[in-house]
Design a protein around this motif. Structure first.
Motif, mmCIF file in Angstrom:
data_model
loop_
_atom_site.group_PDB
_atom_site.id
_atom_site.type_symbol
_atom_site.label_atom_id
_atom_site.label_comp_id
_atom_site.label_asym_id
_atom_site.label_seq_id
_atom_site.Cartn_x
_atom_site.Cartn_y
_atom_site.Cartn_z
ATOM 1 N N GLY A 209 -2.710 13.975 -14.593
ATOM 2 C CA GLY A 209 -4.202 14.699 -15.887
ATOM 3 C C GLY A 209 -4.544 13.995 -16.417
ATOM 4 N N CYS A 210 -4.859 12.523 -15.043
ATOM 5 C CA CYS A 210 -5.608 11.729 -16.307
ATOM 6 C C CYS A 210 -6.870 11.074 -15.198
ATOM 7 N N LEU A 211 -7.901 10.519 -16.059
ATOM 8 C CA LEU A 211 -8.539 9.550 -15.177
ATOM 9 C C LEU A 211 -7.997 8.017 -14.910
ATOM 10 N N VAL A 212 -8.527 7.610 -14.062
ATOM 11 C CA VAL A 212 -7.945 6.107 -13.818
ATOM 12 C C VAL A 212 -9.016 5.303 -14.759
ATOM 13 N N THR A 213 -8.486 3.622 -14.648
ATOM 14 C CA THR A 213 -9.393 3.248 -14.971
ATOM 15 C C THR A 213 -9.961 1.743 -14.227
ATOM 16 N N ALA A 214 -11.276 1.333 -14.346
ATOM 17 C CA ALA A 214 -11.250 -0.480 -13.599
ATOM 18 C C ALA A 214 -10.470 -1.709 -12.851
ATOM 19 N N GLN A 215 -9.697 -1.249 -14.107
ATOM 20 C CA GLN A 215 -8.654 -2.262 -14.183
ATOM 21 C C GLN A 215 -7.439 -1.966 -13.422
ATOM 22 N N ASP A 216 -7.503 -0.739 -13.506
ATOM 23 C CA ASP A 216 -6.399 -0.047 -12.160
ATOM 24 C C ASP A 216 -6.524 -0.716 -10.961
ATOM 25 N N VAL A 217 -7.831 -0.364 -10.539
ATOM 26 C CA VAL A 217 -8.939 -0.610 -8.840
ATOM 27 C C VAL A 217 -8.629 -1.982 -9.192
ATOM 28 N N ALA A 218 -8.865 -2.345 -9.923
ATOM 29 C CA ALA A 218 -8.808 -3.957 -9.869
ATOM 30 C C ALA A 218 -7.934 -4.793 -9.103
ATOM 31 N N ASP A 219 -6.338 -3.903 -10.136
ATOM 32 C CA ASP A 219 -5.064 -4.564 -10.328
ATOM 33 C C ASP A 219 -4.910 -4.324 -8.488
ATOM 34 N N MET A 220 -5.540 -3.374 -7.788
ATOM 35 C CA MET A 220 -5.320 -3.187 -6.523
ATOM 36 C C MET A 220 -5.815 -3.663 -5.063
ATOM 37 N N ALA A 221 -6.603 -4.479 -5.667
ATOM 38 C CA ALA A 221 -7.813 -5.018 -5.131
ATOM 39 C C ALA A 221 -7.423 -6.392 -5.194
ATOM 40 N N LEU A 222 -6.635 -6.709 -5.584
ATOM 41 C CA LEU A 222 -5.724 -8.552 -6.150
ATOM 42 C C LEU A 222 -4.330 -8.286 -5.029
ATOM 43 N N PHE A 223 -4.134 -7.474 -5.026
ATOM 44 C CA PHE A 223 -2.942 -7.335 -4.591
ATOM 45 C C PHE A 223 -3.285 -6.719 -2.699
ATOM 46 N N LEU A 224 -4.308 -6.084 -2.567
ATOM 47 C CA LEU A 224 -4.760 -5.985 -1.094
ATOM 48 C C LEU A 224 -5.712 -7.705 -0.492
ATOM 49 N N ALA A 225 -5.565 -8.302 -1.620
ATOM 50 C CA ALA A 225 -6.209 -9.802 -0.636
ATOM 51 C C ALA A 225 -4.714 -10.321 -0.981
ATOM 52 N N SER A 226 -4.271 -10.001 -0.548
ATOM 53 C CA SER A 226 -2.495 -10.942 -0.431
ATOM 54 C C SER A 226 -1.875 -10.601 -0.149
ATOM 55 N N ALA A 227 -1.743 -9.639 0.683
ATOM 56 C CA ALA A 227 -0.537 -8.818 1.281
ATOM 57 C C ALA A 227 -0.890 -9.125 2.837
ATOM 58 N N PRO A 228 -0.019 -9.863 2.888
ATOM 59 C CA PRO A 228 -0.006 -10.492 4.724
ATOM 60 C C PRO A 228 0.072 -9.640 5.883
ATOM 61 N N ARG A 229 0.573 -8.152 5.599
ATOM 62 C CA ARG A 229 0.925 -7.656 6.696
ATOM 63 C C ARG A 229 -0.014 -6.207 6.662
ATOM 64 N N ILE A 230 -0.521 -6.123 5.430
ATOM 65 C CA ILE A 230 -1.318 -4.564 5.728
ATOM 66 C C ILE A 230 -3.082 -4.751 6.338
ATOM 67 N N SER A 231 -2.752 -3.642 7.100
ATOM 68 C CA SER A 231 -4.532 -3.883 7.329
ATOM 69 C C SER A 231 -4.751 -2.546 7.601
ATOM 70 N N GLY A 232 -5.656 -2.167 7.760
ATOM 71 C CA GLY A 232 -6.606 -0.140 8.353
ATOM 72 C C GLY A 232 -5.404 0.303 7.645
ATOM 73 N N GLN A 233 -5.590 0.416 6.096
ATOM 74 C CA GLN A 233 -5.256 1.053 4.817
ATOM 75 C C GLN A 233 -5.726 1.453 4.479
ATOM 76 N N VAL A 234 -5.970 3.076 3.613
ATOM 77 C CA VAL A 234 -6.814 3.495 2.612
ATOM 78 C C VAL A 234 -5.900 3.875 0.992
ATOM 79 N N ILE A 235 -5.613 2.799 0.425
ATOM 80 C CA ILE A 235 -4.821 2.866 -0.266
ATOM 81 C C ILE A 235 -5.813 4.216 -1.556
ATOM 82 N N ALA A 236 -5.106 5.452 -1.667
ATOM 83 C CA ALA A 236 -5.563 6.313 -3.083
ATOM 84 C C ALA A 236 -4.999 5.585 -4.819
ATOM 85 N N VAL A 237 -6.267 4.843 -5.862
ATOM 86 C CA VAL A 237 -5.681 4.702 -7.332
ATOM 87 C C VAL A 237 -6.195 6.555 -8.141
#
Length: 248
Positions: A209-237
């Motif tokens: 029941g809410c919108l998301v924030t730019a920080q929510d998206v940035a946090d996911m970007a940091l996670f994906l930048a450092s996740a060594p075995r995740i590739s080819g995925q689409v993660i909805a935030v």
């Protein structure tokens, strides 16, 4: 220290990404077409005023990055514009092409010219959208571009995987801020509604029941930048979209 390039990184989601990577100890370089915003960046973040749709400009940018840093660890393929708000039958071809030039051609040119600078263990993070998962009435150029970005990301993940480069996409829902406010205003005009009613409908279309924030998206970007075995995925935030076209 990781070296990070973020397109459209002087405003909005891109700026929050840049600030978040810098706070995590990375050296950060952003592009943007907004020269004033580039000039206002904190000293810790490098910036270049260049359009992602300009191949010559992007090639020159990557040459500058190579000369300064010797390569890249992370690329956030983030640049995009909202495009026109109109029914498909009323959409001008020039406006369609302008939207795809930035959103899709810009992503292609970023990957084309950044990939050669990246080494083993690198990561590309694409900013897609839930519009690229469900469609988006009255926003056909934007939705088409975001669907295509997901296809580009998956193909890049296949091609670059043997080089140790991971590629993933974030699909934000509606992100709080001036940009989505402009979207609400344009959609309200197209639908004969108030912007407040449109905003309420978007929020009601999510499980949380809410919108998301730019920080929510940035946090996911940091996670994906450092996740060594995740590739080819689409993660909805997105707060979990349960109705991509709420009627209010």
């Amino acid at each position: 220290m990781k070296s990070v390039l973020i397109t459209a990184g002087a405003n909005g989601i891109g700026l929050v990404m840049a600030q978040s990577f810098a706070a995590a100890g990375a050296q950060v370089w952003v592009t943007d077409v907004d020269a004033t915003a580039i000039a206002d960046l904190p000293a810790a973040i490098k910036g270049s005023c260049v359009s992602v749709a300009d191949e010559g400009g992007m090639a020159a940018l990557m040459a500058d990055v190579q000369a300064a840093w010797g390569g890249l660890d992370v690329v956030c393929v983030n640049a995009g514009i909202k495009g026109p708000t109109s029914a498909i039958v009323d959409t001008d071809l020039g406006a369609w092409r302008d939207c795809l030039a930035v959103c899709l051609d810009g992503a292609f040119l970023t990957v084309k010219h950044a990939a050669p600078l990246m080494g083993q263990g690198g990561a590309m993070v694409f900013t897609a959208s839930t519009a690229g998962l469900y469609g988006f009435p009255y926003r056909s150029p934007y939705a088409a571009a975001k669907w295509a970005i997901i296809g580009l990301m998956k193909t890049a993940a296949m091609e670059l995987g043997p080089k140790g480069i991971r590629c993933n996409a974030i699909a934000p829902g509606s992100v709080e801020g001036p940009r989505i406010d402009r979207v609400f205003a344009a959609e309200a005009e197209a639908k004969g509604m108030t912007p407040e009613a449109v905003a309420a409908g978007y929020a009601a279309g999510t499980a949380l029941g809410c919108l998301v924030t730019a920080q929510d998206v940035a946090d996911m970007a940091l996670f994906l930048a450092s996740a060594p075995r995740i590739s080819g995925q689409v993660i909805a935030v997105d707060g979990f979209t349960i109705n991509p076209d709420p009627k209010v």
